[in-house]
Design a protein around this motif. Structure first.
Motif, short mmCIF file in Angstrom:
data_model
loop_
_atom_site.label_atom_id
_atom_site.label_comp_id
_atom_site.label_asym_id
_atom_site.label_seq_id
_atom_site.Cartn_x
_atom_site.Cartn_y
_atom_site.Cartn_z
N ALA A 1 1.87 85.32 24.14
CA ALA A 1 3.00 85.47 25.34
C ALA A 1 3.50 86.92 25.55
O ALA A 1 3.92 87.85 24.73
N GLY A 2 3.92 87.40 26.98
CA GLY A 2 4.20 88.81 27.27
C GLY A 2 2.96 89.52 27.69
O GLY A 2 3.34 91.19 27.78
N ARG A 3 2.04 89.30 27.72
CA ARG A 3 0.36 90.13 27.51
C ARG A 3 -0.40 88.95 29.07
O ARG A 3 -1.15 89.79 29.07
N GLU A 4 0.51 88.36 29.41
CA GLU A 4 -0.12 87.81 31.06
C GLU A 4 -0.45 89.14 32.23
O GLU A 4 0.67 90.08 31.99
N LEU A 5 -0.72 88.77 33.38
CA LEU A 5 -0.89 89.83 34.43
C LEU A 5 -0.04 89.61 34.51
O LEU A 5 0.33 88.40 36.34
N ASP A 6 0.59 90.92 35.06
CA ASP A 6 1.36 90.75 36.76
C ASP A 6 0.59 90.78 38.01
O ASP A 6 0.67 92.12 38.63
N GLY A 7 -0.18 89.98 38.05
CA GLY A 7 -0.99 90.15 39.71
C GLY A 7 -1.55 89.02 40.01
O GLY A 7 -1.35 87.26 39.15
N GLU A 8 -2.60 89.52 40.97
CA GLU A 8 -3.41 88.42 41.38
C GLU A 8 -5.14 88.02 40.39
O GLU A 8 -5.37 90.00 40.46
N PHE A 9 -5.53 86.93 40.73
CA PHE A 9 -6.87 87.09 40.42
C PHE A 9 -7.62 86.66 41.10
O PHE A 9 -7.04 85.83 42.30
N SER A 10 -9.29 86.86 41.03
CA SER A 10 -10.44 85.94 42.96
C SER A 10 -11.54 86.61 41.84
O SER A 10 -11.61 88.07 40.99
N MET B 1 -0.65 85.40 39.29
CA MET B 1 -0.38 85.04 37.51
C MET B 1 1.53 85.09 37.42
O MET B 1 1.80 84.64 36.73
N LYS B 2 1.89 86.09 37.70
CA LYS B 2 3.19 86.61 37.83
C LYS B 2 3.42 87.36 36.20
O LYS B 2 4.82 86.70 36.36
N LYS B 3 2.95 87.61 35.94
CA LYS B 3 3.18 87.92 34.86
C LYS B 3 3.96 87.01 33.43
O LYS B 3 4.44 86.99 32.63
N GLU B 4 3.30 85.36 34.13
CA GLU B 4 3.72 84.53 33.37
C GLU B 4 2.59 82.70 32.99
O GLU B 4 3.10 82.18 32.07
N ASN B 5 1.45 83.17 34.23
CA ASN B 5 0.66 82.12 34.59
C ASN B 5 -0.80 82.64 33.51
O ASN B 5 -1.00 83.90 33.44
N TYR B 6 -1.16 81.83 32.79
CA TYR B 6 -2.65 82.65 31.92
C TYR B 6 -3.60 81.25 32.47
O TYR B 6 -3.67 80.07 32.57
N ILE B 7 -5.15 81.35 32.45
CA ILE B 7 -6.07 80.71 32.34
C ILE B 7 -6.85 80.18 31.03
O ILE B 7 -6.90 81.24 30.46
N SER B 8 -6.55 78.53 30.53
CA SER B 8 -7.24 78.74 29.30
C SER B 8 -8.64 77.49 29.71
O SER B 8 -8.66 77.70 30.86
N PHE B 9 -9.47 77.50 29.06
CA PHE B 9 -11.09 76.99 28.94
C PHE B 9 -11.05 75.85 27.74
O PHE B 9 -11.43 75.84 27.17
N PRO B 10 -10.71 74.69 28.12
CA PRO B 10 -10.66 73.77 27.23
C PRO B 10 -12.57 73.69 26.75
O PRO B 10 -12.16 73.21 25.68
N THR B 11 -13.63 73.39 27.81
CA THR B 11 -14.52 73.56 27.00
C THR B 11 -14.96 74.94 25.78
O THR B 11 -15.93 74.47 24.86
N PHE B 12 -14.44 76.02 26.01
CA PHE B 12 -14.76 76.76 25.61
C PHE B 12 -13.02 76.87 23.76
O PHE B 12 -13.85 77.10 22.82
N MET B 13 -12.56 75.86 23.97
CA MET B 13 -11.61 75.83 23.04
C MET B 13 -12.04 75.05 22.19
O MET B 13 -11.72 75.05 21.03
N GLU B 14 -12.78 73.91 22.40
CA GLU B 14 -13.42 72.86 22.02
C GLU B 14 -15.21 73.17 21.40
O GLU B 14 -15.21 71.86 20.97
N SER B 15 -15.52 74.33 21.74
CA SER B 15 -16.67 74.56 21.85
C SER B 15 -18.12 73.12 22.19
O SER B 15 -18.60 73.06 21.38
N LYS B 16 -17.27 73.06 23.18
CA LYS B 16 -18.31 71.89 23.74
C LYS B 16 -19.47 72.17 24.36
O LYS B 16 -19.71 74.20 24.54
N ALA B 17 -20.17 71.31 24.49
CA ALA B 17 -22.18 71.79 24.98
C ALA B 17 -21.77 72.68 25.57
O ALA B 17 -22.60 73.48 26.09
#
Length: 398
Positions: A319-328, A169-185
């Motif tokens: 912004a500014g609270r992203e992880l400076d590191g890697e996800f798995s 994520m390099k302290k600048e990227n992150y993951i959002s979830f459209p189905t969650f944000m839009e309260s999809k089934a």
């Protein structure tokens, strides 16, 4: 005079070279060749049961008439692969693959062929101690020659690390979830969780002052690193119902070290349990009635709060609270996992495991989409193209 002869000789040579190049180009133009990767490698893992690959061919200029192609699996080419790559591969047995149609066509006026699909199955039954290869080659083509050096695709299967790539994520990227944000089934599987387990495998590059986010919903249910009054590397779970879970004696993380985090909500026991690398660090009992959690739609803890917020991986509040590191290996379960289950499944789980409602492996290796491996359809989308890092996890013990 000598200089003129030299120039003349050079001109003749140049013309000859140009003509030769033209001949070569003309020969290439008149041949069909595979445009798919000549070698496709697969890592054999207990959790990977199937895979699909497509093969396509092309010509350099539009076809004057329809070109019909026939593909076949060619066992005789296993030795060719082994000689070229010094491998001791054996032929992939026929029961582990299907060629969905062996014919393709390059239509008149086109340069690209239709696809031939190769389906691989029951891969979890293959030995991880053996290398397997399936050569699939263009055996016939109508009205055109086949370029011999580019007619075959090799599909190679071998054992290896359980995790081969991760997302930085390099302290600048992150993951959002459209189905969650839009309260999809599709997000309903992550709502009204009575019992639950949240897991993430992370490696933080550097701990600097300020919050770094792992996963969750700001102001409602969030796993993060640091806060006001905490050490920069101090893991904290911030919840509306339970308050804060953290301990400066047990929750300090180490930079550049892979760390597995598991948060368990056990309704029957009426408590939250926080595990780091399989070790129980904190247990906190509910002070009132047990509260279920919902992560598949925007939430807020109190009705008076101005807005509901959605679930993210690697982001919270601003912004500014992203992880400076890697996800798995990020997961959401609707069951309270035991310590043994957590310890024994750090690096992968079966996507069809009972109670697994969301599973983001972060193993795509390209692009900005993070697939939900449960099949529930709650894929994540990165804010920008992800920086993918090759790894080999678990690391070999020396």
């Amino acid at each position: 005079m000598k200089i003129r002869k030299i120039y003349l000789l050079m001109a003749v040579m140049a013309i000859g070279m140009f003509a030769a190049c033209q001949d070569d180009m003309e020969n290439f133009d008149n041949k069909v060749y595979s445009t798919s990767d000549p070698i496709s490698k697969f890592v054999l893992k207990p959790s990977v049961k199937s895979a699909t690959k497509t093969i396509r061919a092309s010509v350099a200029k539009p076809a004057d008439s329809d070109i019909h192609l026939t593909y076949k699996a060619d066992p005789s080419l296993v030795s060719t692969y082994n000689q070229a790559y010094y491998a001791g591969a054996v032929l992939l047995p026929q029961e582990y693959y299907e060629l969905s149609g062996v014919d393709a066509v390059i239509n008149k006026g086109s340069v690209a062929s239709t696809e031939v699909v190769v389906d691989f199955k029951d891969l979890n039954l293959l030995s991880t101690e053996q290398v397997y290869v399936l050569p699939v080659t263009i055996s016939e083509a109508t009205n055109i020659d086949i370029l011999s050096s580019a007619r075959t695709n090799y599909f190679v299967f071998e054992g290896g690390a359980l995790i081969n790539v991760v997302a930085d994520m390099k302290k600048e990227n992150y993951i959002s979830f459209p189905t969650f944000m839009e309260s999809k089934a599709s997000g309903e599987v992550c709502n009204n969780l009575h019992n639950y387990t949240l897991e993430a495998l992370i490696r933080v590059h550097e701990f600097s002052p300020g919050i770094q986010t792992v996963m969750g919903i700001e102001g409602y249910f969030l796993i993060r690193i640091s806060d006001n009054g905490l050490q920069p590397n101090q893991l904290q779970v911030s919840t509306g119902a339970f308050g804060s879970l953290t301990d400066p004696a047990t929750c300090l993380l180490t930079a550049n070290k892979w760390t597995h985090i598991a948060l368990v909500g056990d309704a029957e026991a009426g408590e939250l349990r926080l595990y780091i690398d399989g070790q129980l660090m904190i247990t906190k009992a509910a002070t009132g009635a047990w509260q279920d959690i919902s992560l598949g739609k925007p939430m807020k803890q109190n009705s008076w709060e101005p807005e509901s917020r959605p679930f993210y991986i690697g982001y919270s509040y601003s912004a500014g609270r992203e992880l400076d590191g890697e996800f798995s290996e990020c997961r959401i379960w609707n069951v309270a996992k035991t310590q043994d289950e957590i310890v024994n499944n750090v690096y992968e789980v079966d996507p069809e495991s009972e109670g697994l409602v969301a599973y983001w492996k972060f193993d795509e290796g390209e692009g900005k989409i993070v697939r939900d491996h449960t099949g529930n359809g709650n894929d994540g989308v990165a804010a920008s193209v992800i920086a993918w890092t090759p790894v080999a996890l678990p690391a070999a013990v020396e």
